[in-house]
Design an enzyme around this catalytic site. Structure first.
Site, mmCIF file in Angstrom:
data_model
loop_
_atom_site.group_PDB
_atom_site.id
_atom_site.type_symbol
_atom_site.label_atom_id
_atom_site.label_comp_id
_atom_site.label_asym_id
_atom_site.label_seq_id
_atom_site.Cartn_x
_atom_site.Cartn_y
_atom_site.Cartn_z
ATOM 1 N N ARG A 1 0.823 -1.209 0.000
ATOM 2 C CA ARG A 1 0.000 0.000 0.000
ATOM 3 C C ARG A 1 0.860 1.263 0.000
ATOM 4 N NH1 ARG A 1 -3.732 3.011 3.690
ATOM 5 N NH2 ARG A 1 -5.762 3.161 2.709
ATOM 6 N N ILE B 1 -7.627 7.231 -1.056
ATOM 7 C CA ILE B 1 -7.405 5.799 -1.151
ATOM 8 C C ILE B 1 -8.232 5.218 0.002
ATOM 9 C CG2 ILE B 1 -5.250 6.048 0.192
ATOM 10 C CD1 ILE B 1 -4.139 3.563 -1.081
ATOM 11 N N SER B 2 -9.009 4.169 -0.267
ATOM 12 C CA SER B 2 -9.920 3.636 0.744
ATOM 13 C C SER B 2 -9.171 3.014 1.914
ATOM 14 C CB SER B 2 -10.830 2.570 0.116
ATOM 15 O OG SER B 2 -11.508 3.096 -0.997
ATOM 16 N N GLN B 3 -9.882 2.939 3.039
ATOM 17 C CA GLN B 3 -9.383 2.229 4.234
ATOM 18 C C GLN B 3 -9.115 0.766 3.850
ATOM 19 O OE1 GLN B 3 -12.524 1.839 7.054
ATOM 20 N NE2 GLN B 3 -11.183 1.298 8.761
#
Ligand code: SAH
Length: 218
Positions: A38, A64-66
């Site tokens: 990530r 950016i998503s969790q």
């Protein structure tokens, strides 16, 4: 500890606490979350936060998503190794990389040209040769590559875009945040039971940026 080991251990910690610890158990999803770096999908100023338990800014007002939400959506898609997936809202490319670690091929659409370009570059640099990114309106899907075994939408829609339902293979799942408000949505999983029948289940409440487009918000 060198930088690489440091990120690897933070990733392992994230998977244990945020993913497995919260009930994600599909082996293909856990394995994908354990492998995708990530830290490569966030700006250099945010690498130290790459494994934090939340979304992060990626520029252009997007996020950016969790990690947990990416894993939850991937698990709900129920993809296996031979599958073809459609990812709407490429953003950083992180979710596309997770899906590409599970499925055979991923088609990903992003409406902001700069994000589409940088995500495509990171995905190529990191060796995700089975992802194709294009810039456009994801609410219309990618008819030339349909049908899809799974469709993942990473932005909140006012209603489920009909084009996406129609591009789902029978037996496939569409995972999408839907809600009348811009800021909070309910995450839905729509399964195509036959040519004409669909079944909807609700997973949880989520907060995504709005899905802007012809079959989204104007
Ligand atoms: N999956 C991404 C999350 C990005 S946030 C990641 O892992 O980083 C959602 C993204 O959806 C934003 O980049 C936004 O620009 C994009 N988006 C919004 N409406 C869209 C549309 N109609 N088509 C394609 N992308 C869209």
């Amino acid at each position: 500890m060198n930088h690489f080991q440091d990120f690897a251990s933070r990733r392992a910690w994230m998977v244990e606490n945020q993913i497995v610890g919260r009930g994600i158990s599909a082996p293909l999803v856990v394995s994908a979350m354990s492998r995708v770096p990530r830290e490569k999908f966030v700006g250099s100023d945010l690498v130290d936060s790459a494994y934090d338990d939340g979304p992060l800014p990626i520029g252009h007002g997007q996020t950016i998503s969790q990690p947990y939400i990416v894993a939850l959506m991937a698990e709900a898609l129920d993809l296996t190794g031979g599958d073809v997936a459609l990812d709407i809202g490429t953003g950083s490319g992180y979710a596309a990389a997770v899906l590409a670690s599970i499925a055979a091929r991923v088609y990903s659409i992003e409406r902001i040209p700069e994000l589409a370009e940088s995500a495509a570059q990171v995905l190529a640099d990191e060796g995700y040769g089975n992802v194709v990114v294009r810039c456009g309106d994801g609410t219309l899907g990618w008819p030339e590559q349909a049908p899809f075994d799974g469709i993942c939408v990473a932005a909140g829609a006012p209603v489920v875009p009909e084009a996406l339902r129609q591009q789902l293979r029978v037996g496939g799942h569409l995972v999408i945040p839907v809600g009348s408000a811009h800021t909070i949505q309910s995450l839905r999983r729509i399964t195509r039971l036959s040519e004409t029948e669909f079944r909807t289940t609700t997973l949880c409440d989520v907060r995504f940026v709005p899905l802007l487009g012809e079959q989204g918000w104007s």
